[in-house]
Structure formats: structure tokens, C-alpha cells
Design a protein around this motif. Structure first.
Motif, PDB file in Angstrom:
ATOM      1  N   ASP B 395       8.632  -1.028  -2.545  1.00 43.88           N
ATOM      2  CA  ASP B 395       7.636  -2.090  -2.717  1.00 43.88           C
ATOM      3  C   ASP B 395       6.192  -1.608  -2.771  1.00 43.88           C
ATOM      4  O   ASP B 395       5.277  -2.417  -2.911  1.00 43.88           O
ATOM      5  N   LEU B 396       5.963  -0.307  -2.677  1.00 36.14           N
ATOM      6  CA  LEU B 396       4.573   0.165  -2.721  1.00 36.14           C
ATOM      7  C   LEU B 396       3.940  -0.165  -4.072  1.00 36.14           C
ATOM      8  O   LEU B 396       4.550   0.008  -5.117  1.00 36.14           O
ATOM      9  N   ILE B 397       2.699  -0.641  -4.024  1.00 38.95           N
ATOM     10  CA  ILE B 397       1.951  -0.915  -5.239  1.00 38.95           C
ATOM     11  C   ILE B 397       0.890   0.169  -5.366  1.00 38.95           C
ATOM     12  O   ILE B 397       0.165   0.442  -4.403  1.00 38.95           O
ATOM     13  N   ILE B 398       0.807   0.824  -6.519  1.00 38.12           N
ATOM     14  CA  ILE B 398      -0.263   1.812  -6.705  1.00 38.12           C
ATOM     15  C   ILE B 398      -1.242   1.256  -7.722  1.00 38.12           C
ATOM     16  O   ILE B 398      -0.911   1.048  -8.883  1.00 38.12           O
ATOM     17  N   SER B 399      -2.453   0.985  -7.258  1.00 39.12           N
ATOM     18  CA  SER B 399      -3.447   0.341  -8.107  1.00 39.12           C
ATOM     19  C   SER B 399      -4.632   1.286  -8.273  1.00 39.12           C
ATOM     20  O   SER B 399      -5.363   1.557  -7.321  1.00 39.12           O
ATOM     21  N   GLY B 400      -4.773   1.825  -9.464  1.00 41.25           N
ATOM     22  CA  GLY B 400      -5.863   2.766  -9.721  1.00 41.25           C
ATOM     23  C   GLY B 400      -5.807   3.966  -8.792  1.00 41.25           C
ATOM     24  O   GLY B 400      -6.838   4.493  -8.387  1.00 41.25           O
ATOM     25  N   GLY B 401      -4.609   4.389  -8.448  1.00 42.20           N
ATOM     26  CA  GLY B 401      -4.442   5.566  -7.603  1.00 42.20           C
ATOM     27  C   GLY B 401      -4.468   5.252  -6.112  1.00 42.20           C
ATOM     28  O   GLY B 401      -4.169   6.110  -5.289  1.00 42.20           O
ATOM     29  N   GLU B 402      -4.840   4.043  -5.734  1.00 40.29           N
ATOM     30  CA  GLU B 402      -4.857   3.666  -4.323  1.00 40.29           C
ATOM     31  C   GLU B 402      -3.518   3.012  -3.965  1.00 40.29           C
ATOM     32  O   GLU B 402      -2.967   2.230  -4.728  1.00 40.29           O
ATOM     33  N   ASN B 403      -3.024   3.346  -2.772  1.00 44.20           N
ATOM     34  CA  ASN B 403      -1.783   2.739  -2.298  1.00 44.20           C
ATOM     35  C   ASN B 403      -2.058   1.360  -1.700  1.00 44.20           C
ATOM     36  O   ASN B 403      -2.955   1.213  -0.873  1.00 44.20           O
ATOM     37  N   VAL B 404      -1.269   0.386  -2.123  1.00 43.30           N
ATOM     38  CA  VAL B 404      -1.353  -0.943  -1.519  1.00 43.30           C
ATOM     39  C   VAL B 404       0.026  -1.298  -0.971  1.00 43.30           C
ATOM     40  O   VAL B 404       1.007  -1.304  -1.727  1.00 43.30           O
ATOM     41  N   TYR B 405       0.089  -1.507   0.333  1.00 37.21           N
ATOM     42  CA  TYR B 405       1.359  -1.864   0.945  1.00 37.21           C
ATOM     43  C   TYR B 405       1.451  -3.380   1.077  1.00 37.21           C
ATOM     44  O   TYR B 405       0.627  -3.989   1.766  1.00 37.21           O
ATOM     45  N   SER B 428       2.390  -5.004 -13.401  1.00 39.35           N
ATOM     46  CA  SER B 428       1.742  -3.964 -14.208  1.00 39.35           C
ATOM     47  C   SER B 428       0.432  -4.468 -14.784  1.00 39.35           C
ATOM     48  O   SER B 428       0.264  -5.656 -15.055  1.00 39.35           O
ATOM     49  N   HIS B 429      -0.504  -3.553 -14.916  1.00 38.58           N
ATOM     50  CA  HIS B 429      -1.841  -3.900 -15.348  1.00 38.58           C
ATOM     51  C   HIS B 429      -2.353  -2.777 -16.247  1.00 38.58           C
ATOM     52  O   HIS B 429      -2.161  -1.605 -15.957  1.00 38.58           O
ATOM     53  N   GLU B 430      -3.003  -3.195 -17.339  1.00 38.38           N
ATOM     54  CA  GLU B 430      -3.402  -2.230 -18.364  1.00 38.38           C
ATOM     55  C   GLU B 430      -4.329  -1.137 -17.827  1.00 38.38           C
ATOM     56  O   GLU B 430      -4.187   0.031 -18.148  1.00 38.38           O
ATOM     57  N   VAL B 431      -5.287  -1.520 -17.035  1.00 35.45           N
ATOM     58  CA  VAL B 431      -6.288  -0.556 -16.566  1.00 35.45           C
ATOM     59  C   VAL B 431      -5.855   0.118 -15.267  1.00 35.45           C
ATOM     60  O   VAL B 431      -5.940   1.336 -15.121  1.00 35.45           O
ATOM     61  N   TRP B 432      -5.373  -0.651 -14.310  1.00 41.97           N
ATOM     62  CA  TRP B 432      -5.117  -0.130 -12.969  1.00 41.97           C
ATOM     63  C   TRP B 432      -3.681   0.287 -12.714  1.00 41.97           C
ATOM     64  O   TRP B 432      -3.348   0.693 -11.605  1.00 41.97           O
ATOM     65  N   GLY B 433      -2.846   0.214 -13.759  1.00 33.85           N
ATOM     66  CA  GLY B 433      -1.448   0.574 -13.555  1.00 33.85           C
ATOM     67  C   GLY B 433      -0.688  -0.597 -12.944  1.00 33.85           C
ATOM     68  O   GLY B 433       0.186  -1.186 -13.552  1.00 33.85           O
TER      69      GLY B 433
END
Lengths: 503, 503
Positions: B395-405, B428-433
Motif C-alpha cells: 500500500d505504499l504510495i510514492i509521490s515524487g520520490g517521497e514515501n506516503v504511508y 497514478s499521476h502524470e507528474v508525481w508518479g
């Protein structure tokens, strides 16, 4: 706190074969072996040795020249956790016998070239020496080879002569080799295309350390059966060799062979060990654009411990550099650290330094105090902290890169029934750098010729240790406490003998 | 047997400044600092901190952006044996306050940009936050800075969020950093001219590890205040940068900025971390000849633990590679090691792996068993032993290289008085992954707008953790044991919401 300090790690050979199986590990005897092939060959031999009964901790003496068989055996023996003891093939049969016995060898292996020499000594042992062919007939044991190793375990015992008495077995762990390789890479860098030429013997630290680096770095080791300046130059110019380990005499012969030609751009390091190099040689290299890195090290430090950094290689010509990243160095005289410019004993510390000498607790305690190795070598630091080595140990003679200890040669001379006492020192020599010469005082009423005495030495000493001349004298120079003054020996040479026939 | 396993060694900063004083250590904010200058600046600040009373083992929180001040402080704090705790500057004031308190900070330092944020929290502490200017007014203590360090000592505590509860402080020793740097050099090699660009934050492992390698390798670190694709490309094309650490979104923006141009030959490694990269991105790099090395690592492994080798970077596109030389890896499911091709939890071991979490013996025992770190990440090995990472932790979300739990964001949402329960997942997001989106079920009779709830989150969470949308739902998907099924959350999005306004 929990901290895995890395003393346990994946077995280098298995790990390397898993990481970069298709990379070339070895170029030797016209063959190219990938790391996969090297692991297979060493693994097969390891299982044969295990089939014979070789166990972890057993010592295996190798009396072999550089070649695929020796490389395979070094890796096969150590794959089982047994300890490899590579002997100097130039030793006389008596010297070999002594080292085989001292190390308590469980097995020894000789190649074809050295079978006659081994045959001269193996009679005295319960176990015979094996040839490669005999080993290949051992049945392979079905077994899983170890996947991990401990840096604390013994990998090598390598004999080195000292200022007094018999040679001592330097104990080198996997960790000593590891840290030596890591210290070197942090100084010299690492290109995935690097190829390091071993035309120095694998039974010396300078050669063996190339094999270790090859595994750890995933780098190609190019191995020559013996040093040949033309072949070395061909490997640099045509075979992609980028680093070569040399001593002064090798380097000057390579330059001579190179003539008007130059080394290609990919050649980036001529690692020059084996004692201080003549300034004229270093200056010739500078003119030719040969990237020389002087280094200082010994068997006890698992090769380099002080090496010039790339940017200082020209500016500090003649210096051996600074102690490598994990290492430290002091200049000591009578227990006191000396300031820059003053010469004293070179004392070093670091994780590449041996834990001690095989079964010699006294020699170990004498040489290693609080982790510091007292090298016996003389040197000084300049204002910027660069080491200049003045003399390799007191009275040490370095002949063609081999160490000759006067005390060892003197012991042989005085063992002759006609000799009362003897002194040995070195004299400069155009090809070999230095050569040993001897001075003997005969017992009253005895007489013997120089030839007889040289022959006597030849039977008991490696060729490079046998004095090139022996002079008969009526007294030897001594100090007040009756200690031989070796440095004054040269003054005893009769006038007509100076610069004489052989040198 | 005596064996110096290298846990004690010369202090890196002092040793590096002694070995290569004139080499460029840093290029940052338009200045070039040699290693000599870096040691002087860090040494002066260390003596000021000592003058203030900072001692070995004290924790110093840094709330600073990339720059000379932060670099100097990292080295100054650790020069005294104190522990550096770099905080993510994007954290919300409440998150910062929690971490400062949890780590038991003796001192904290903020830069100008983050003073307002710090001011919002420091009221709650006995000690205030200092600015750089305030530190420079401390008197320098007259003292000899330590010349040696122990690899067992703590160097960094870096907070990382987990699947449950509050962030945990990952304890990293000098040894963890050392072995990480050594493992990397044995894979990527080292050119004395290498320059490694840190446009990633120094408060992340990816940035901090570049500073560590710079000291250990004697390599220039080029440090950007923040990521700017044009500036990164300028550093590669005009400033000699040969290695860059990136995450997927950075890489695709750099390629966009690069346009029709190419990278020069000296550029040898685009080290791509931060989760699996889209195949299309890797293929664009292949076409442009960009040397991408995918890597897998985390704060707990002091950066890389698995990285592709140079020769496999194209052949194994999409794989993170094999565990580095001193490291090991298993794929485990329900306590059993899985064969190639089968997906399970990624479990790693090596001397770069943390000893555990700050004051969290339970979390430590849960994550690290017999030296093996259970990463919670999913992946599989192919037949040749290459790792493919499927998902960064469950379930980890990686947004622009930052981990979001998700659990951390859910905890904030459910803390709101109107919220009964909440679920968070990534889209999924075009810019932030990826970006987080939230789903909440309100308590009976309660009512609140999406804007109010987003504002509530914005006060308590770093901006990148705040959901981009929050949906109000009447139920959340659960399994039989009433556990939230986060993967099914996306199905709750109302039809008209899919592909909606902000993304």
C-alpha cells in the motif's frame, strides 16, 4: 546496539560469479576465463580436495609458477576454508623443507617445473607432494560449498624473512585482503574496464593481491608466467591492461623495451613497489608520461599501505605517498614520535595489517604493539605528511624486487665448518638494483675457496640470496658492544675488486 | 587471533582533508570548497557547537534545505560524535514537533526558509531552535577534534514512516554509511574525476549518502538547493557531473528539458531509485543512450542495497539488479524462501542495514530477525537472480520520490471529530508518479466539506501526504477479519470523478 560490522559476508567467489558471471576474470596462458568459469573450475577442484579429505584450517603449500593451475588452486583451497601457503619457487630445497615443516602442511602441490626441486625435499615428509594431474584424479565429493565467509578466518600464510633467524609465516585473514583491496580502490579508483597485470609472482603479496582485487572488484587479472618486459608492454598496448604492479628493475626494463613508443591513454597506473626507486628512473617516466604511483607495503600489510594519490604522482616524485584511507602511520625513534623531516622507524596501523606470525607469539609481540606494526623500515615525513622511505629495514638488501636479509645469508655462511664469522651487505647493481656480497673470516688453520663457499650457499639458499662475491677478511667491523657494523663492510673490498668483473 | 576488523579508523573528514586537501569536495551555491576548506569550516563550527556544550551522543535536529550551511552542520555535528537528525522540511509543524520530541533533541537548527515553520512548533520545547547566524556567535572551544572514529557509533537518525503508526527513527552508524559507500563503489566503480549531483534532498538517504561517498571516495558532490531539471542538465553538460541520483519523475522531467540534446560521454550513471520506473521511461532512456542504473534501497539500508551492474543496465531493463557485493537477498512468503518467478516479501541482509529503530525495540524485533531486514516490499527474482520490485511495501504510495504511508494519512483523517473511519490509497499521476486520495465515512449526523477536511490535513501533514481528493462514502471495503482492503478503494470513486479535474 545491533551492528553488523561486515565480518561475515557472502563468499567472494560465489558472489562475484553471481553478480558478473560473464565478465572476464582471468587472461592467462592464452585462455580467457569468465568469473563463472573460474568459479566452476575452482569449485570442481575444491570438491576434489574435499574428496581427498582437505578440511577447513588445513594448510596447503603451493610450489608453483604463475598459471591457471596456481590460480585455480588458490581459490579452490580457500573455497574450503583451508589456508593457502604459496612458497617462493626460487627457494633452495632446504629452505622449502623448512617452511613446509614449520607451517605443518597437510598437503603440498607442485607444478612440473618445480617437481625436481620438491623431489629433493619431500623425502623427509610423511606426505608427498602432489602434481596437478594427481589432484585431478581425486574423486569429487558431493557437497554444497560454503556460501559465506568470515573476514576473521585465515586465508593465507606467506613466509617472509626477518632481520634475524628463520623466515616467519605472516598470517593473513580474508579481512586483511579485503581491507587492502578497499583501501586501494579508494585511492586508485576503479573502472569497470580495468585490467591489472600480474607479471610479478603470485607467491608474493604483490601478485596474490591482484587475484584478491580481481574477485572483489570484478576486474580482469592478466597473468604472465614470468616477467618479460616485451610481453608486459604488449599487454598494455594491445590487451587493454590499465594497471601494472612493478618493482624498479621491471619498470626500467619495460621503458627500455618501449623505446620511442608510448603507452595508450587507457593505461592509468604503474604501481611501483619494492623499495625506493632511483630518481632518474622516475624522471624518465615523467618525460614519457608514464603514470607512476610509488607505493610502500609488505607482506605484513597485505600489499600497499602507503601509496601516492593520482594528483601527487608528479609533484611528489620519490615519495611513497600518504597512508591509505583506513590506515595510519607514525615515524618513531626510541618510543617518541618524530616531527616532519626527521628519520625514524616507520610504524603503521590499519585493518589490512596482519594479526601476527604463525606460531611465533614472541615475534608477533615484538613486531605488533597496540595494533601498530613496527616495520623496521626507515623513513621520514615531509611537512605535508608525505612518506619518504629511506631504507627497507635495517640492512635489508632488495635484489630484483626480492628481499634478502643479511642475517639469513650470514647464518648459512657461518654454518660452514671452515667459517668463524661472516658479514653480508648489499651493493648497488645496474640490473637488480642491489646484490648481496659476503665477507668471511675463516677459523684458524682452515682454508676454502670462494667457489666452494658459493656452491655451499647455492645448495642452501635461493639463487638471489647467494652473494655475488665472497671476500676473505681478517676481521669484521664491530661496534663497542661487538655488534657487526654491516654498513662498513664495503670498505673491506680490496681496491682492485671494486667495480670488479661481475658487476 | 588478533584481527583488527576495521571498526576503528581515522576520522573520515580529517583523513580525507589530509589525503587530498586540494580536491574539490563541494560545488554548492556558486562556491567551490576543497576538502581542506570543508574540514576547516566544519571544524570551526564543531568547536562552536562544543563551546555551546554539545557532546558525543547528543541529537541535533536539522530543519534545513540543501546548502553549504546544512553540509557544514552535518559534518560539524558528527565531527563531535553527536548524532545528526535531518528532518524532512516538507513536514507539517505537528509532524516536526513529534519527531523533535521523539528523538530527544538537545539542539535544533533551522535555516531562514524554515524558521516560520519551526516557530510554529518550538514554543512547545524547552530549548529553542537556532539559526545559522546564532550558531556563528557561539565561542569556539579550544580543543583537539577527534582523529579517529568507530564504525559502531551512531551517525544519523532519520525518520521514516511505516505501515502503521508514527514515523520511526532509523539509526544509522558510521559503519552503515561506510559499507553502503563501499558496496556502491564495487558496483559502479570510481573515477578520480567523478562528480555526483545531489539535487535530491540531503535530509533523505539518497542525498545524505552522496555526502558520505564524497568524503570516503574523495569525490566532488555537486549540491543543488532543489531539483530543477534544467539546472541538473546544465551540471551534467557543463560542470562535469558524471553521476546523478534521481527518482522517476525527476528523470522524465530531465529528459523533457534535454529535448533533442544528448548527455556528454563523461556522464556515466543515472542512478534511479524511488520505486519501479515505468517501462516507457526506461525505453526512452535507452533510445537516448542515457545510462540508467535502477536501484532498490531505503533509509534502513543506508541507500542502495540492490543495483543493476553496468553490463546489465540495458539487458535487464526494469530490474533493480542483484544485491551488492557485501549484501544478500531472499524472497520470503510465510517463512519459506520462494523459487524464481514467485512473488513474496523482499528480505535483505548486509553491513549497511540499520541495527534498528530509535527507542522502538518492538518495531526493531519485528523488522529485523537474525540480521535479516523484512522490508515489507514485494518482489520476485528471475531465473538469473535479478530482482524485480513489484510494490514498495504494501500500500505504499510514492509521490515524487517521497514515501506516503496510507496508515499515517488515515490516522490524521480519523482524528477529525466528524470522521468515523477512513481509507487512503494511491492513484497514478502524470507528474508525481502517484498521488494519495482519501475516502472517509462520517459519523452519524456529522457533516463537513471536502475543503474543510483537506485544510485539516494540511495543518497536520506534509503537503505531499495530503490527499489530492477526498471522497465521502457510505462504507469501506473490508475483508472477513474486518481489515481495510485498500486496493479496492479506487472502485469507490464515483464515475464522473474518474480522471477528474486535478489529475
Amino acid at each position: 546496539m545491533l551492528y553488523n560490522n561486515g565480518t561475515e559476508m557472502p563468499h567472494w567467489l560465489a558472489k562475484r560469479a553471481s553478480l558478473t558471471p560473464e565478465r572476464i576474470a582471468l587472461i592467462c596462458e592464452g585462455e580467457e576465463w569468465t568469473f563463472r568459469r573460474l568459479e566452476e573450475e575452482a569449485g570442481r577442484m575444491a570438491r576434489r580436495l574435499a574428496g581427498w579429505g582437505l578440511k577447513k584450517g588445513d594448510r596447503v603449500v603451493l610450489l608453483m609458477g604463475n598459471g591457471l593451475h596456481m590460480v585455480t588452486l588458490i581459490h579452490a583451497v580457500t573455497r574450503l576454508g583451508a589456508v593457502v601457503v604459496p612458497l617462493n619457487t626460487r627457494l633452495a630445497p632446504e629452505e622449502i623443507a623448512w617452511q613446509v615443516e614449520d607451517v605443518g602442511a597437510r598437503m603440498w602441490v607442485v607444478d612440473e617445473d618445480h617437481e625436481p626441486k620438491a623431489a629433493a625435499t619431500w623425502r623427509s615428509f610423511g606426505t608427498t607432494a602432489y602434481t596437478w594431474e594427481e589432484l585431478t584424479r581425486f574423486p569429487e565429493k558431493e557437497m554444497e560449498l560454503p556460501s559465506r565467509l568470515s573476514l576473521k578466518d585465515l586465508h593465507t600464510i606467506m613466509y617472509t624473512s626477518g632481520t634475524t633467524g628463520r623466515p616467519k609465516g605472516v598470517m593473513l585473514t580474508w579481512g586483511n585482503h579485503w581491507w587492502s583491496a578497499i583501501a586501494s580502490v579508494l585511492n586508485l579508483g576503479l573502472d569497470p574496464r580495468d585490467r591489472w597485470l600480474a607479471s610479478v609472482p603470485l607467491f608474493h603479496m604483490s601478485g596474490l593481491s591482484i587475484l584478491m582485487r580481481s574477485l572483489i572488484y570484478g576486474m580482469t587479472a592478466v597473468i604472465h608466467p614470468a616477467f618479460d618486459p616485451a610481453a608486459a608492454n604488449r599487454s598494455i598496448r594491445g590487451e587493454g591492461v590499465s594497471i601494472v604492479s612493478v618493482v624498479g628493475t621491471m619498470l626500467s626494463r619495460m621503458l627500455e623495451d618501449l623505446g620511442e613508443k608510448f603507452y595508450p591513454d587507457h593505461f592509468r597506473c604503474m604501481l611501483l613497489g619494492g623499495g625506493p626507486a632511483p630518481k632518474s628512473l622516475l624522471e624518465r617516466c615523467k618525460e614519457k608520461g608514464v603514470p607512476v604511483f610509488q607505493t610502500y607495503g609488505m607482506t605484513e600489510t597485505a600489499s600497499q599501505i602507503v601509496t601516492l594519490a593520482p594528483e601527487d604522482s608528479l609533484r611528489k616524485l620519490g615519495s611513497a605517498g600518504k597512508p591509505l584511507f583506513p590506515s595510519e602511520l607514525r615515524i618513531v625513534k626510541e618510543g617518541v614520535d618524530l616531527p616532519p623531516g626527521e628519520a625514524g622507524e616507520i610504524v603503521v596501523r590499519g585493518p589490512n595489517v596482519t594479526g601476527g606470525y604463525w606460531k611465533r607469539p614472541d615475534a608477533t609481540m615484538e613486531a605488533i604493539r597496540e595494533g601498530w606494526l613496527y616495520t623496521g623500515d626507515l623513513g621520514y615525513l615531509d611537512e605535508e605528511g608525505f612518506l619518504y622511505v629511506l631504507d627497507r629495514r635495517t640492512d635489508l638488501i632488495i635484489s630484483g624486487g626480492e628481499n634478502v636479509y643479511p642475517a639469513e645469508v650470514e647464518a648459512v655462511l657461518t654454518a660452514h665448518p671452515a667459517v668463524e664469522e661472516a658479514g653480508v651487505t648489499g651493493r648497488s647493481h645496474e640490473v637488480w638494483g642491489q646484490v648481496p656480497i659476503g665477507f668471511v673470516r675463516l677459523k684458524a688453520g682452515e682454508s676454502i675457496t670462494e667457489e666452494e663457499l658459493l656452491h655451499y650457499c647455492g645448495e642452501r639458499l635461493a639463487r638471489y640470496k647467494v652473494p655475488i662475491r665472497i671476500y676473505f677478511v681478517s676481521h669484521l667491523p664491530k661496534n663497542a658492544s661487538n655488534k657487526l657494523l654491516r654498513r662498513e663492510l664495503l670498505q673491506l673490498i680490496p681496491k682492485e675488486g671494486k667495480g670488479g668483473r661481475d658487476w
